[in-house]
Design an enzyme around this catalytic site. Structure first.
Site, PDB file in Angstrom:
ATOM      1  N   ARG A  35       0.838  -1.224   0.000  1.00 56.37           N
ATOM      2  CA  ARG A  35       0.000   0.000   0.000  1.00 56.37           C
ATOM      3  C   ARG A  35       0.865   1.264   0.000  1.00 56.37           C
ATOM      4  O   ARG A  35       0.457   2.293  -0.544  1.00 56.37           O
ATOM      5  CB  ARG A  35      -0.935  -0.052   1.226  1.00 56.37           C
ATOM      6  CG  ARG A  35      -1.943   1.087   1.320  1.00 56.37           C
ATOM      7  CD  ARG A  35      -2.938   0.809   2.442  1.00 56.37           C
ATOM      8  NE  ARG A  35      -3.615   1.993   2.929  1.00 56.37           N
ATOM      9  CZ  ARG A  35      -4.811   2.422   2.508  1.00 56.37           C
ATOM     10  NH1 ARG A  35      -5.462   1.754   1.588  1.00 56.37           N
ATOM     11  NH2 ARG A  35      -5.357   3.497   3.023  1.00 56.37           N
ATOM     12  N   ILE A  61      -7.213   7.939  -1.057  1.00 53.31           N
ATOM     13  CA  ILE A  61      -7.068   6.477  -1.108  1.00 53.31           C
ATOM     14  C   ILE A  61      -7.912   5.985   0.073  1.00 53.31           C
ATOM     15  O   ILE A  61      -7.772   6.483   1.196  1.00 53.31           O
ATOM     16  CB  ILE A  61      -5.588   6.034  -1.010  1.00 53.31           C
ATOM     17  CG1 ILE A  61      -5.460   4.500  -0.906  1.00 53.31           C
ATOM     18  CG2 ILE A  61      -4.844   6.677   0.142  1.00 53.31           C
ATOM     19  CD1 ILE A  61      -3.997   4.002  -0.956  1.00 53.31           C
ATOM     20  N   SER A  62      -8.820   5.040  -0.182  1.00 59.90           N
ATOM     21  CA  SER A  62      -9.767   4.629   0.849  1.00 59.90           C
ATOM     22  C   SER A  62      -9.055   3.901   1.998  1.00 59.90           C
ATOM     23  O   SER A  62      -7.992   3.312   1.821  1.00 59.90           O
ATOM     24  CB  SER A  62     -10.837   3.709   0.254  1.00 59.90           C
ATOM     25  OG  SER A  62     -11.493   4.361  -0.810  1.00 59.90           O
ATOM     26  N   GLN A  63      -9.716   3.927   3.163  1.00 62.59           N
ATOM     27  CA  GLN A  63      -9.269   3.196   4.357  1.00 62.59           C
ATOM     28  C   GLN A  63      -9.111   1.705   4.004  1.00 62.59           C
ATOM     29  O   GLN A  63      -9.933   1.165   3.266  1.00 62.59           O
ATOM     30  CB  GLN A  63     -10.384   3.402   5.390  1.00 62.59           C
ATOM     31  CG  GLN A  63     -10.231   2.720   6.701  1.00 62.59           C
ATOM     32  CD  GLN A  63     -11.566   2.748   7.460  1.00 62.59           C
ATOM     33  OE1 GLN A  63     -12.632   2.898   6.863  1.00 62.59           O
ATOM     34  NE2 GLN A  63     -11.491   2.603   8.756  1.00 62.59           N
ATOM     35  N   PRO A  64      -8.083   1.034   4.533  1.00 63.72           N
ATOM     36  CA  PRO A  64      -7.877  -0.387   4.197  1.00 63.72           C
ATOM     37  C   PRO A  64      -9.128  -1.253   4.415  1.00 63.72           C
ATOM     38  O   PRO A  64      -9.447  -2.101   3.578  1.00 63.72           O
ATOM     39  CB  PRO A  64      -6.745  -0.812   5.145  1.00 63.72           C
ATOM     40  CG  PRO A  64      -5.982   0.447   5.411  1.00 63.72           C
ATOM     41  CD  PRO A  64      -6.991   1.556   5.398  1.00 63.72           C
TER      42      PRO A  64
END
Ligand code: SAM
Length: 219
Positions: A35, A61-64
Site C-alpha cells: 500500500r 485512497i480509501s481506508q484499508p
C-alpha cells in the site's frame, strides 16, 4: 520482514480479521499489495493506518477496511474481468489484480491516472488497464464485466453500469447524498432484472459525470 511488511501484517490482523473480513483470497491480496507504493512519499509512514489518506486533487485512497470490505462484497472466485470506476491511487485496482484475471479501471483526472499507472507498474500489476474518461458511462469497448466496483459515491445506480454486467454478475457501489451513502450490491438476475442489497453505511467523495453528480453538486 521489513517495517512495511510488519505494518501490513498488523493492518490485516487488527483492521480486517478483527472486524469480520474473512474471505481468504481477499486477506491474501491485502497481505501482498504494498500500500505504501500508492501514497505520496511524505505519507508512506501512515500508509497502513486505519484511515483514508489524501492523494491530491481533493481525492483520497480509501481506508484499508473499506477496500477489503468492497473487495469481499464482490464475491470473487478468481478469473473474473472486473471494471473499477475511480482509479484514484490505483491501490484498489492492485488488490483486485491479485485475485482476478483482468482489471479495467476508469479515472476522470488524468494526473491521478498517470501516478496510479506508475505505482501499479512498480507493484507488478500489469493486468490493470487504465482509461481516462467519465466512468459513469462504464467502458463500452471492454464490456460486459463479471463484476463492477465504483469507488466514488453516486446519487443513484447508473443504468449504464448495470447494463455492462454479465448475467449473474454484480456491481458494488456507494449510493446516497454527498455527505453519506449506503454501499449497495446490485446483481443482474435477468436481462433487465436486478436484485439490490444494502451492505454498509459509508462516506465517499462524489462520482462526478454524466450519470453521477454535476461538478457543482447537483445531478
Ligand atoms: N479506488 C481508489 C484507490 O484505491 O485509491 C480510491 C478512489 S477515490 C475515493 C475516488 C476516485 O473517483 C477519485 O480519484 C475521483 O477522481 C474518481 N472519480 C470521480 N468521478 C469519476 C468518474 N465519473 N469517472 C472516473 N473516476 C471518477
Amino acid at each position: 520482514m521489513n517495517a512495511y511488511s510488519i505494518a501490513r501484517k498488523r493492518m490485516v490482523e487488527k483492521q480486517l480479521l478483527a472486524r469480520g473480513i474473512s474471505d481468504p483470497i481477499v486477506i491474501k491480496a491485502m497481505q501482498l499489495v504494498p500500500r505504501h507504493f500508492f501514497v505520496e512519499a511524505g505519507l508512506q509512514e501512515q500508509a497502513y493506518s486505519d484511515f483514508p489518506l489524501p492523494i491530491g486533487h481533493k481525492q483520497t485512497i480509501s481506508q484499508p477496511f473499506i477496500v477489503a470490505f468492497m473487495t469481499q462484497a464482490l464475491l470473487l472466485e478468481g478469473g473474473e474481468r472486473v471494471l473499477e470506476i475511480g482509479t484514484g491511487s490505483g491501490y484498489q485496482a492492485a488488490v483486485l489484480a491479485q485475485i482476478v484475471r483482468q482489471v479495467y479501471t476508469v479515472e476522470r483526472i488524468a494526473e491521478l491516472a498517470r501516478t496510479a499507472r506508475r505505482a501499479l507498474d512498480k507493484a507488478g500489476s500489469y493486468n490493470v488497464h487504465i482509461k481516462v474518461d467519465d466512468g459513469t458511462c462504464g467502458w463500452e469497448g471492454q464490456a460486459p464485466f463479471d463484476r463492477i466496483i465504483t469507488t466514488a459515491g453516486a446519487p443513484q445506480v447508473p443504468l449504464s453500469l448495470k447494463s455492462q454486467l454479465t448475467p449473474g454478475g454484480c456491481l458494488v457501489i456507494p449510493v446516497g447524498d454527498q455527505g453519506s451513502q449506503v454501499l449497495k450490491r446490485i446483481t443482474r438476475v435477468g436481462d433487465e432484472r436486478y436484485d439490490e442489497e444494502s451492505l454498509l453505511d459509508c462516506r465517499f467523495v462524489p462520482l462526478i459525470g454524466k450519470h453521477g453528480w454535476a461538478e457543482g453538486g447537483t445531478c
